[in-house]
Design a protein around this motif. Structure first.
Motif, PDB file in Angstrom:
ATOM      1  N   LEU A 110       0.838  -1.246  -0.132  1.00  0.00           N
ATOM      2  CA  LEU A 110      -0.145   0.051  -0.017  1.00  0.00           C
ATOM      3  C   LEU A 110       0.661   1.190   0.005  1.00  0.00           C
ATOM      4  CD1 LEU A 110      -2.733  -0.963   2.600  1.00  0.00           C
ATOM      5  CD2 LEU A 110      -2.908  -0.731  -0.064  1.00  0.00           C
ATOM      6  N   THR A 119      -0.654   8.048  -3.548  1.00  0.00           N
ATOM      7  CA  THR A 119      -0.026   6.798  -3.910  1.00  0.00           C
ATOM      8  C   THR A 119      -0.838   5.614  -3.336  1.00  0.00           C
ATOM      9  OG1 THR A 119       1.935   7.951  -3.874  1.00  0.00           O
ATOM     10  CG2 THR A 119       2.164   5.618  -3.609  1.00  0.00           C
ATOM     11  N   ILE A 120      -1.193   5.708  -1.992  1.00  0.00           N
ATOM     12  CA  ILE A 120      -1.880   4.704  -1.084  1.00  0.00           C
ATOM     13  C   ILE A 120      -3.216   4.498  -1.742  1.00  0.00           C
ATOM     14  CG2 ILE A 120      -2.660   4.204   1.313  1.00  0.00           C
ATOM     15  CD1 ILE A 120      -0.308   5.818   2.218  1.00  0.00           C
ATOM     16  N   ASN A 121      -4.024   5.696  -1.979  1.00  0.00           N
ATOM     17  CA  ASN A 121      -5.578   5.210  -2.703  1.00  0.00           C
ATOM     18  C   ASN A 121      -5.244   4.345  -3.818  1.00  0.00           C
ATOM     19  OD1 ASN A 121      -6.163   6.283  -0.432  1.00  0.00           O
ATOM     20  ND2 ASN A 121      -7.331   8.311  -1.420  1.00  0.00           N
ATOM     21  N   PHE A 137     -12.478  -0.404   2.990  1.00  0.00           N
ATOM     22  CA  PHE A 137     -11.519   0.401   1.947  1.00  0.00           C
ATOM     23  C   PHE A 137     -12.055   1.768   2.028  1.00  0.00           C
ATOM     24  CE2 PHE A 137      -9.847  -3.187  -0.819  1.00  0.00           C
ATOM     25  CZ  PHE A 137      -8.715  -3.152   0.045  1.00  0.00           C
ATOM     26  N   SER A 152      -5.850  -2.878  -4.975  1.00  0.00           N
ATOM     27  CA  SER A 152      -6.074  -4.132  -4.343  1.00  0.00           C
ATOM     28  C   SER A 152      -7.601  -4.554  -4.543  1.00  0.00           C
ATOM     29  CB  SER A 152      -5.633  -3.793  -2.707  1.00  0.00           C
ATOM     30  OG  SER A 152      -4.344  -3.311  -2.620  1.00  0.00           O
ATOM     31  N   THR A 168      -7.947  -4.552   6.323  1.00  0.00           N
ATOM     32  CA  THR A 168      -8.720  -5.137   5.407  1.00  0.00           C
ATOM     33  C   THR A 168      -8.372  -6.056   4.325  1.00  0.00           C
ATOM     34  OG1 THR A 168      -9.564  -2.800   5.111  1.00  0.00           O
ATOM     35  CG2 THR A 168     -10.709  -4.381   3.654  1.00  0.00           C
ATOM     36  N   MET A 169      -7.390  -5.942   3.868  1.00  0.00           N
ATOM     37  CA  MET A 169      -6.638  -7.014   3.028  1.00  0.00           C
ATOM     38  C   MET A 169      -6.223  -8.239   3.437  1.00  0.00           C
ATOM     39  SD  MET A 169      -4.217  -4.273   0.830  1.00  0.00           S
ATOM     40  CE  MET A 169      -3.542  -5.631  -0.263  1.00  0.00           C
ATOM     41  N   GLY A 209      -6.030  -0.134   5.415  1.00  0.00           N
ATOM     42  CA  GLY A 209      -5.836  -0.858   3.983  1.00  0.00           C
ATOM     43  C   GLY A 209      -5.378  -2.192   4.547  1.00  0.00           C
ATOM     44  N   MET A 218      -8.659  -8.227  -5.698  1.00  0.00           N
ATOM     45  CA  MET A 218      -9.674  -9.169  -4.910  1.00  0.00           C
ATOM     46  C   MET A 218     -10.903  -9.372  -5.640  1.00  0.00           C
ATOM     47  SD  MET A 218      -9.994  -7.013  -0.887  1.00  0.00           S
ATOM     48  CE  MET A 218      -8.699  -6.762  -0.250  1.00  0.00           C
ATOM     49  N   ARG A 261      -3.161   2.377  -4.694  1.00  0.00           N
ATOM     50  CA  ARG A 261      -3.002   1.069  -4.348  1.00  0.00           C
ATOM     51  C   ARG A 261      -3.957   0.317  -3.661  1.00  0.00           C
ATOM     52  NH1 ARG A 261       2.857  -0.826  -4.673  1.00  0.00           N
ATOM     53  NH2 ARG A 261       3.316   0.442  -6.251  1.00  0.00           N
ATOM     54  N   ILE A 262      -4.634   0.947  -2.959  1.00  0.00           N
ATOM     55  CA  ILE A 262      -6.124   0.484  -2.438  1.00  0.00           C
ATOM     56  C   ILE A 262      -7.091   0.043  -3.901  1.00  0.00           C
ATOM     57  CG2 ILE A 262      -8.323   0.971  -1.238  1.00  0.00           C
ATOM     58  CD1 ILE A 262      -6.549   2.406   0.889  1.00  0.00           C
ATOM     59  N   ALA A 321     -10.310   3.442   4.561  1.00  0.00           N
ATOM     60  CA  ALA A 321      -9.109   3.583   4.544  1.00  0.00           C
ATOM     61  C   ALA A 321      -8.590   4.751   3.628  1.00  0.00           C
ATOM     62  CB  ALA A 321      -8.491   2.179   3.843  1.00  0.00           C
ATOM     63  N   ARG A 344      -4.188   5.297   6.849  1.00  0.00           N
ATOM     64  CA  ARG A 344      -4.559   4.594   5.484  1.00  0.00           C
ATOM     65  C   ARG A 344      -3.896   3.087   5.582  1.00  0.00           C
ATOM     66  NH1 ARG A 344      -6.147   8.451   1.527  1.00  0.00           N
ATOM     67  NH2 ARG A 344      -6.105  10.565   2.494  1.00  0.00           N
ATOM     68  N   LEU A 345      -2.724   3.198   5.942  1.00  0.00           N
ATOM     69  CA  LEU A 345      -1.868   2.035   5.765  1.00  0.00           C
ATOM     70  C   LEU A 345      -2.503   1.110   6.560  1.00  0.00           C
ATOM     71  CD1 LEU A 345       2.021   3.051   5.816  1.00  0.00           C
ATOM     72  CD2 LEU A 345       0.604   2.442   3.734  1.00  0.00           C
TER      73      LEU A 345
END
Lengths: 369, 621
Positions: free
Chosen positions: A177, B16-18, A292, B24, A311-312, A308, B28, B20-21, A295, A304-305
């Motif tokens: 992430l 960046t993180i969003n 999500f 993901s 959840t994963m 996320g 999924m 990646r979410i 997140a 956020r980290l």
């Protein structure tokens, strides 16, 4: 506390730092779990009520975690992680267990320190990355990998392959992430493939057996392949609409092993069919999509980290368990979240969701600062 | 922290993180798609294949019933054994229409209605989860017929089971009891896991009392079964623990003799070993064949047994309550000595009748002309009623009753057989409680000669006699002497408490009363002097004749039968040898008229065979 005074229009749930949609979805899946458990346990209302009590404990854990603001949590993470490592070392020395050492016993209370690591590892990784430049550089990634790898190795040595994989995954998800570059991910995957034979030699016999069994269950139909074959028969014979609740002949004829714990999904599939599977997956997706959303709305990198990653991890539980029961993944001891009979996993999961809720409900408060 | 702001950009990190979410989430969804396609492959594409597999290829855990413990007589004769018999084991969980299947099988094998009824009774009580047996002891013809047609009957298989068998039929029925199919009520009280493979349970007698010991512990086997219900192979096996074998204290020869002696009569013989409390013979005639009950008795056979005026199902030795008559006189004599109202030499005048002061009514002696001057010894030898009327009056009913009850009269002996009757030895409190009436002095006289309200079982009389033989020491009578583990051949003896039940001021009292009983059989004027002749040992005895006042009301009889059944009961109690008593016997012959003439020779024959087994035993007239 002052927030309560400032904003009197907040609902009760908000005052308790709980998130309504997420809580509702979780309770829904728990209800599913109790209904299936009643059938899988051979109609034991005793087991169902015990599981309901555990869900209650889980909700308390969730409530407690939700009260701890991310700021305060951040201060505790390194200590929590260090304590987890210390306990794992302790288990290796004095732990008890059947065939493997996983448990610590304090008087009448027994618990698995590796369970703490399911939360401590992603938290520690997120803690470490929260002030770094993202995407992280090679050095940062290497440091994070050590944070993840040390406890994973200790758990793997217990030996508990399933938990080791899950703990590693939870940490890796944080890294993923944080934006680790695809090039790096590619290289890592390449190295993994190269190291795989080495891992094979490090494995215990029964662990290798499980992998072999997954590849060819018919090779040993009454030994190691027994679980896989019988659970696949149970699933397949459920067909589109299932045999009906309490009518699963496979599971009720007492041949399906671990049918109320790790293999409860087979009972579910047999009795509720493919339609039931779709419904259950949708219910899980409700939890995941809300999580999500939380997140993505988080206001700090850490928030956020961690949201996320939790959840994963939750999703990977579902995927590994279902894959194992459906005969496409090796048989590792991973319960189906919120459905399988057992207390520790449910409480850990709920505590994780508590952190998510904390991240979400302490948001405005943080913004006001 | 302005320092770190240079290196990190919160907004860019968030982006960046969003991203990646979102990635993901996409992964999924793809993984869910994979899972769903695998499940669809199993549940939709191959549903039929797996449905067949789930029906055909089953692993079941079948119980292995423990073999029931065997029962042997004291001398090793087998009296209860297990014989293999073939039944149809029907997997009730598999078969859709049970009635249809059973009807088809019944047509093929000519099963009886009783077989079918007991099958459905068991299905009803167990629920449709287990295998239930249909039919019993199938013949080779029946087996062959089924084998040829077995493909028509999935879920039905031939099973060999062990069935209880009592080789000596009538001889031991009232001791052993019998086993029968477990009924609904019993199912509630037993440990159902232990009985999963067991269809029968002890219903009466030793089979009932020692059920847990005889039953053993269930074993299990994990088997693979195909759609026809045939066992393909055994995967795992935990052997059952067989039930323990029982060795009885009863002597097979003595038991057989007892029945030969009673042949043609209704009555009972009980013999005890006074030293151990072990029962040596326990006969109740007529008896019945317990094998009839094992697989459910037919209603016709049962009606025959139930409605017979001779009442073969009635355990006379254990449950028959008879007026003991003169057999209680030795004990009444002891009561007189112990309470100081008589001495051994003190004489009572017997004119042949007795009258209470202030009453006109005369109480007669059995001998019209009377016995003249009698002391205790003569009173016993000649069974003088007047002596005991007077003695009983002097004692008073409550003193007499308190003393007599020490000999186990008025309470069950506690033998290891179920359903024992306790008899009655009345006192004033008893009468006030049960009849709501005061005690009348005349009733004391009747009780003094074992009549009136007094009732005792043959077992109680034998027990009281054995206490007398041992000068007050009693051991709870029992029929099981040893319990043996059939695998280890280790035997244990159940313990029975020996205790002093009657304690007297002087041992001379015992000796004197025993001497009176010796005179009964060995004295010149003894009532049973005939049976004492030519005995190779000295023994003590007492005859009794119980007058009947009414018939049992539930029995229907013809006029000549009624006259036969109004005759007196004949009783005799005895123990011997005098110097070292090894056997105590009680005999009762219903409507046998004379204790000395009918019952006494039977007691003698039993003692002869036990004490002098080499001598030829013949019934003397």
């Amino acid at each position: 506390m002052s927030a309560l005074l400032i904003n009197p229009t907040k609902s009760i749930l908000e005052r308790m730092h709980l998130d309504g949609p997420l809580l509702g979805a979780i309770v829904l899946v728990c209800m599913f779990g109790l209904v299936v458990l009643y059938s899988a346990s051979g109609e034991s209302s005793d087991m169902v009520s015990r599981q309901a009590i555990r869900f209650g404990l889980g909700l308390v854990a969730m409530l407690v975690m939700a009260q701890i603001s991310p700021d305060r949590l951040l201060r505790w993470i390194p200590g929590m992680y260090a304590l987890g490592i210390a306990l794992l070392v302790l288990v290796a020395i004095i732990g008890i267990g059947r065939g493997s050492q996983r448990w610590l016993s304090f008087g009448p209370v027994q618990f698995q320190p590796s369970e703490i690591m399911k939360l401590a590892v992603p938290l520690m990784t997120a803690w470490y990355l929260r002030n770094r430049i993202l995407p992280p550089g090679l050095g940062t990634v290497a440091a994070a990998l050590i944070i993840i790898g040390l406890p994973a190795l200790l758990i793997f040595e217990q030996p508990d392959l399933g938990t080791a994989v899950l703990v590693t995954a939870a940490g890796i998800f944080v890294l993923f992430l944080s934006g680790v570059r695809w090039r790096l991910i590619g290289i890592a995957a390449g190295i993994m493939l190269a190291v795989l034979p080495a891992v094979w030699f490090l494995m215990h016999d029964y662990q290798r057996q499980r992998v072999l069994t997954m590849l060819d269950p018919q090779a040993d139909p009454l030994g190691a392949g027994y679980h896989s074959i019988q659970s696949v028969i149970a699933i397949g014979s459920g067909a589109t609409y299932g045999k009906g609740w309490l009518n699963g002949t496979q599971s009720h004829l007492e041949f399906l092993p671990e049918r109320h714990t790790d293999f409860i999904f087979a009972v579910y599939c047999e009795e509720f069919g493919f339609v039931g599977v779709v419904v259950l997956l949708l219910a899980y997706m409700l939890i995941i999509s809300r999580a999500f959303a939380i997140a993505m709305q988080a206001q700090t990198v850490f928030g956020r980290l961690i949201a996320g990653s939790i959840t994963m991890t939750f999703f990977i539980y579902i995927f590994v368990n279902m894959g194992m029961v459906a005969g496409v993944l090796p048989v590792v001891g991973v319960p189906l979240p919120l459905i399988s009979y057992g207390g520790t996993s449910a409480v850990t999961l709920m505590a994780g969701f508590g952190i998510l809720m904390s991240v979400h409900t302490h948001r405005r408060f943080n913004a006001a600062l | 922290m302005p320092g770190s702001v240079r290196f990190t950009n919160p907004e860019q990190s968030a982006r960046t993180i969003n991203l990646r979410i979102v990635i993901s989430a996409v992964i999924m969804v793809l993984m869910c798609g994979l899972l769903l396609s695998r499940l669809a492959y199993l549940q939709i594409v191959n549903a039929e294949y797996y449905t067949t597999l789930s029906q055909n290829n089953r692993v079941k855990v079948l119980p292995l019933a423990p073999p029931r413990g065997l029962i042997f007589s004291r001398d090793g004769t087998i009296v209860a054994e297990n014989r293999p018999s073939f039944v149809l084991a029907i997997d009730t969980a598999v078969i859709g229409d049970l009635h249809e299947t059973v009807a088809a099988l019944s047509g093929l094998l000519e099963l009886t209605q009783d077989d079918i009824d007991s099958f459905f009774a068991e299905v009803k009580s167990r629920g449709r989860v287990d295998e239930v047996a249909l039919g019993n002891n199938l013949s080779e013809t029946q087996l062959a017929r089924f084998a040829a047609q077995s493909h028509r009957f999935p879920g039905v298989r031939i099973d060999a089971r062990l069935t209880r068998y009592y080789p000596q039929t009538d001889l031991w029925a009232h001791v052993l009891g019998y086993v029968g199919r477990i009924n609904e009520q019993e199912l509630k009280s037993i440990d159902t896991a232990e009985y999963r493979g067991t269809s029968h349970i002890g219903k009466s007698g030793i089979e009932y009392t020692y059920e847990t010991i005889l039953h053993g512990s269930v074993g299990f086997q994990k088997v693979e079964i195909n759609a026809q219900g045939r066992i393909l192979r055994v995967l795992e096996r935990t052997l059952p623990e067989p039930g323990r074998d029982l060795y009885l204290t009863i002597d097979a020869g003595l038991q057989q003799l007892a029945f030969e002696l009673l042949a043609g009569n209704r009555g009972a013989i009980v013999a005890l070993d006074p030293l151990t409390g072990g029962v040596l013979a326990f006969a109740s005639n007529p008896s019945f064949n317990p094998n009839l009950f094992v697989n459910g008795i037919s209603s016709k056979d049962y009606a025959l047994l139930r409605d017979s005026p001779d009442r073969p199902l009635f355990n006379r030795a254990l449950q028959g309550q008879y007026p003991p008559g003169s057999t209680v006189k030795p004990l009444v004599a002891l009561a007189g000595l112990q309470n100081g109202v008589r001495t051994t030499g003190e004489e009572t005048w017997c004119p042949g009748w007795y009258r209470l002061p202030g009453e006109q009514r005369r109480y007669h002696d059995w001998q019209r002309q009377g016995h003249g001057h009698v002391n205790l010894i003569r009173a016993l030898a000649e069974s003088c009623d007047i002596y005991f009327y007077d003695l009983a009056r002097d004692l008073g009913i409550d003193t007499l009753s308190d003393f007599m009850r020490q000999f186990g009269l008025n309470s069950p002996t506690g033998i290891d057989l179920p359903g024992e009757a306790g008899g009655i030895f009345p006192n004033s409190e008893w009468k006030a409680r049960t009849r709501k009436q005061p005690w009348y002095p005349g009733e004391t006289l009747s009780v003094g000669i074992g009549q009136g309200f007094t009732l005792a079982t043959p077992l109680q009389l034998a027990f009281a006699t054995s206490i007398l033989a041992r000068h007050g020491v009693g051991i709870t009578p029992h029929v099981v002497g040893q319990i043996e583990d059939p695998l280890l051949h280790q035997a244990v003896e159940p313990e029975f408490v020996e205790r002093e039940m009657v304690s007297l001021d002087s041992d001379q009292y015992w000796t004197d009363v025993t001497h009176g009983m010796e005179e009964v059989v060995h004295g010149n004027r003894g009532t049973a002097r005939k049976v004492g002749q030519n005995a190779g040992y000295r023994f003590a005895g007492k005859s009794g004749t119980a007058q009947l006042f009414s018939l049992p009301q539930d029995v229907k009889l013809s006029p000549e039968e009624i006259s036969e059944r109004l005759r007196d009961h004949a009783l005799f109690v005895a123990f011997g040898p005098l110097e070292n008593p090894q056997i105590a016997v009680a005999v009762i012959v219903e409507n046998g008229v004379g204790g000395s003439s009918t019952a006494a020779p039977m007691a003698r024959a039993i003692m002869d065979q036990y004490l002098q087994p080499s001598r030829d035993v013949s019934l003397t007239d």
